[in-house]
Design an enzyme around this catalytic site. Structure first.
Site, PDB file in Angstrom:
ATOM      1  N   CYS A 121       0.837  -1.195   0.000  1.00 12.90           N
ATOM      2  CA  CYS A 121       0.000   0.000   0.000  1.00 12.90           C
ATOM      3  C   CYS A 121       0.875   1.250   0.000  1.00 12.90           C
ATOM      4  O   CYS A 121       2.078   1.179   0.232  1.00 12.90           O
ATOM      5  CB  CYS A 121      -0.882   0.039   1.247  1.00 12.90           C
ATOM      6  SG  CYS A 121      -1.941  -1.412   1.386  1.00 12.90           S
ATOM      7  N   GLY A 137      -0.248   0.259  -5.165  1.00 10.09           N
ATOM      8  CA  GLY A 137      -1.488  -0.483  -4.992  1.00 10.09           C
ATOM      9  C   GLY A 137      -2.542   0.021  -5.935  1.00 10.09           C
ATOM     10  O   GLY A 137      -2.793   1.219  -6.010  1.00 10.09           O
ATOM     11  N   ASN A 175       0.249   0.934   5.829  1.00 13.44           N
ATOM     12  CA  ASN A 175       1.002   0.104   4.883  1.00 13.44           C
ATOM     13  C   ASN A 175       1.781  -0.904   5.706  1.00 13.44           C
ATOM     14  O   ASN A 175       2.513  -0.516   6.615  1.00 13.44           O
ATOM     15  CB  ASN A 175       1.956   0.977   4.065  1.00 13.44           C
ATOM     16  CG  ASN A 175       2.903   0.161   3.174  1.00 13.44           C
ATOM     17  OD1 ASN A 175       3.994   0.598   2.867  1.00 13.44           O
ATOM     18  ND2 ASN A 175       2.494  -1.013   2.768  1.00 13.44           N
ATOM     19  N   GLY A 176       1.623  -2.174   5.384  1.00  9.58           N
ATOM     20  CA  GLY A 176       2.338  -3.208   6.127  1.00  9.58           C
ATOM     21  C   GLY A 176       1.397  -4.329   6.484  1.00  9.58           C
ATOM     22  O   GLY A 176       0.301  -4.451   5.914  1.00  9.58           O
ATOM     23  N   TYR A 197      12.051  -3.928  -6.550  1.00  9.70           N
ATOM     24  CA  TYR A 197      10.942  -3.757  -7.472  1.00  9.70           C
ATOM     25  C   TYR A 197       9.916  -2.726  -7.064  1.00  9.70           C
ATOM     26  O   TYR A 197       9.417  -1.958  -7.877  1.00  9.70           O
ATOM     27  CB  TYR A 197      10.260  -5.126  -7.676  1.00  9.70           C
ATOM     28  CG  TYR A 197       8.824  -5.082  -8.157  1.00  9.70           C
ATOM     29  CD1 TYR A 197       8.480  -4.406  -9.324  1.00  9.70           C
ATOM     30  CD2 TYR A 197       7.823  -5.726  -7.460  1.00  9.70           C
ATOM     31  CE1 TYR A 197       7.156  -4.379  -9.764  1.00  9.70           C
ATOM     32  CE2 TYR A 197       6.502  -5.707  -7.900  1.00  9.70           C
ATOM     33  CZ  TYR A 197       6.189  -5.024  -9.049  1.00  9.70           C
ATOM     34  OH  TYR A 197       4.892  -4.995  -9.480  1.00  9.70           O
TER      35      TYR A 197
HETATM   36  C1  PIN Z   1       7.376  -5.585 -13.329  1.00  7.81           C
HETATM   37  C2  PIN Z   1       8.293  -5.886 -12.199  1.00  7.81           C
HETATM   38  N1  PIN Z   1       8.525  -7.310 -11.902  1.00  7.81           N
HETATM   39  C3  PIN Z   1       8.541  -8.165 -13.045  1.00  7.81           C
HETATM   40  C4  PIN Z   1       7.645  -7.774 -10.845  1.00  7.81           C
HETATM   41  C5  PIN Z   1       7.071 -12.160 -12.565  1.00  7.81           C
HETATM   42  C6  PIN Z   1       7.735 -11.440 -11.433  1.00  7.81           C
HETATM   43  N2  PIN Z   1       7.732 -10.022 -11.699  1.00  7.81           N
HETATM   44  C7  PIN Z   1       7.854  -9.228 -10.504  1.00  7.81           C
HETATM   45  C8  PIN Z   1       8.719  -9.617 -12.652  1.00  7.81           C
HETATM   46  S1  PIN Z   1       7.160  -3.919 -13.736  1.00  7.81           S
HETATM   47  S2  PIN Z   1       6.812 -13.827 -12.272  1.00  7.81           S
HETATM   48  O1  PIN Z   1       7.644  -3.745 -15.072  1.00  7.81           O
HETATM   49  O2  PIN Z   1       7.877  -3.072 -12.846  1.00  7.81           O
HETATM   50  O3  PIN Z   1       5.740  -3.650 -13.664  1.00  7.81           O
HETATM   51  O4  PIN Z   1       8.031 -14.435 -11.850  1.00  7.81           O
HETATM   52  O5  PIN Z   1       5.820 -13.967 -11.202  1.00  7.81           O
HETATM   53  O6  PIN Z   1       6.342 -14.433 -13.522  1.00  7.81           O
END
Ligand code: PIN
Length: 503
Positions: free
Chosen positions: A2, A28, A101-102, A257
């Site tokens: 979140c 989110g 968030n959490g 990420y």
């Molecule tokens: C996507 C970021 N990232 C891509 C999130 C995919 C795992 N996934 C985590 C890879 S973004 S999977 O471009 O920043 O939106 O391993 O579950 O197939």
């Protein structure tokens, strides 16, 4: 996961909160809410959907007042019902609104306790409602006290009971806004200020510094683990260490990420950490495949682009953006149901064929979780004519559930669950696969801010810093959080939501 924001301004705050939520939208996409007050009434609008779909002009017109808090949600523990969207409200004492968030790891015990000892009924399965009621109960037990000290004592009492991860903004009607963070500092929270033309100061507390930047606030500080920041409605700032810090353990996945790369979290630039991930990953590729035949480094957009570019430099190989992503489709990773995620991958990605034809491609992703998206992208690369497809992940294999607020579901859904790296490579259909080492990943974010002594890496190493997470707990969240349970709760809602998001 979140995003939260709270603001005390000198004029109407609703549009600023709306803007802040659009900046935090990546945290989110399931629900959004804004609560404001003119010190007498609470005005609240919250619903499922993207920020741009939740707030219509007539909603904005009702959100009066110079003080407010707001939230974007992806559900981690509870259901996806709109009743569980935030901010949440309780009328006593004073009228309190809270955005969280959490994820608490002892919310079930606390909920039972609240009912048995205080006759407080928790009406949803959301741990945030529990947190709100603990806060309300602790503040009520201080009589009519409404000073900064009373609010800080309340946070201290909350921190003594609540276990888990929490970055919170709460609004006490007629009084002010308080932001606080768990004693391990797992989820991010920071605050900033700006001057009005008439020289008065406005404050914002928020999950990510990018919201401060874009709205013209100057970053003041991160809220430290166990610390709270209170801003009274007339714009006075108070800061207190409410409980001793247990550690300083920001979640590593923010850097991998989750966070926007133009944010600085706990003094660490997300962008810089991702650049380093690329360099270290390139070193590992060179160690394992010194005689590699890679023609092209290709990010799976968007997050991994930042890591893929320095990788290409270090490997001295061309960088090419051969995968094109439709930006008008939501993040598949945070769509709640597996069928929704799988369905949208092909609509989301296409290939520039000439970048693949007869080439050995090293695809780069930020992480591999379920592997379902990745597997389809590998397939796309082959269909576009790649000779060999290799894969590098800027994070190590995800093997353990996240219990601190990221929806990394259940261990059995992870592609790495009970699998060797060779097995994973086979499943994904790649010729070889390289994962970042955990120690290297830690080094990408550590050593930039000396105050941060560790990172929460529990999804990679299964070490849960709060010390209360055992197999019984993991089994319980597996039951609660599996995709089927979510699908049951929101039956029929998934595709409607997808369509609303894409509208
Ligand atoms: C996507 C970021 N990232 C891509 C999130 C995919 C795992 N996934 C985590 C890879 S973004 S999977 O471009 O920043 O939106 O391993 O579950 O197939």
């Amino acid at each position: 996961m979140c995003g939260v924001v709270g603001m005390v301004a000198q004029s109407s705050v609703a549009y600023h909160l709306y803007d802040a939520l659009t900046i935090l939208q990546h945290r989110g996409q399931d629900a959004a809410g804004i609560a404001t007050t003119d010190h007498r009434r609470l005005n609240l609008r919250r619903a499922n959907g993207l920020v741009r779909n939740v707030f219509r002009q007539e909603d904005m017109d009702t959100l009066h007042g110079n003080m407010g808090i707001a939230h974007v949600r992806y559900p981690t523990a509870g259901s996806q019902s709109s009743e569980e969207s935030q901010p949440m409200y309780v009328n006593s004492p004073f009228g309190i609104c809270l955005a969280h968030n959490g994820n608490l790891t002892n919310d079930r015990d606390l909920s039972k306790l609240l009912y048995e000892s205080e006759q407080r009924h928790i009406n949803t399965s959301s741990d945030s409602e529990v947190l709100l009621n603990i806060f309300a109960h602790e503040l009520a037990s201080r009589g009519n006290a409404d000073t900064a000290d009373a609010f800080f004592d309340t946070v201290a009492a909350v921190a003594e009971q609540a276990v888990g991860a929490y970055a919170v903004v709460a609004m006490i009607i007629g009084k002010g806004i308080i932001g606080f963070r768990d004693p391990h500092g797992i989820r991010p929270l920071c605050y900033g200020k700006r001057e009005t033309r008439s020289g008065r100061t406005e404050f914002m507390i928020t999950s990510e510094s990018v919201a401060l930047d874009v709205l013209g606030f100057e970053f003041v500080a991160d809220v430290l683990p166990g610390q709270a920041v209170y801003i009274s409605h007339d714009g006075e700032l108070h800061v207190r260490q409410c409980v001793p810090r247990k550690s300083y353990n920001p979640c590593v996945f923010e850097f991998v990420y989750f966070a926007r790369r133009d944010s600085v979290i706990d003094g660490i630039s997300v962008h810089k950490a991702r650049l380093r991930m690329g360099e270290k990953l390139a070193d590992k590729v060179l160690r394992l495949h010194p005689d590699h035949d890679i023609d092209v480094i290709m990010p799976i957009p968007d997050t991994s682009c930042t890591a893929a570019l320095p990788m290409a430099h270090r490997l001295d190989v061309k960088y090419r953006e051969g995968l094109v992503k439709n930006p008008y489709i939501g993040r598949t990773f945070i769509m709640p149901r597996q069928d929704e995620r799988a369905h949208s991958v092909r609509r989301k990605f296409n290939t520039v064929q000439l970048e693949f034809q007869d080439k050995n491609i090293l695809l780069v992703d930020d992480s591999i979780v379920r592997g379902t998206t990745t597997k389809q992208i590998v397939q796309l690369a082959r269909e576009a004519g790649a000779r060999n497809v290799y894969l590098a992940s800027a994070a190590p294999p995800v093997r353990y559930p996240n219990v601190y607020g990221i929806d990394m579901p259940v261990a059995s859904e992870f592609v790495a669950h009970g699998q060797t790296e060779e097995g994973i490579a086979r499943y994904l259909g790649v010729d070889w696969l390289v994962y970042q080492d955990l120690e290297d990943l830690r080094e990408c974010a550590l050593g930039i801010n000396d105050d941060v002594n560790e990172l929460d890496c529990s999804v990679f190493d299964g070490r849960y810093v709060t010390g209360d997470v055992d197999q019984t707990y993991l089994d319980m969240i597996e039951r609660v959080r599996n995709d089927l349970a979510k699908a049951d709760v929101s039956r029929g809602r998934g595709m409607q939501q997808l369509e609303a998001n894409n509208a």
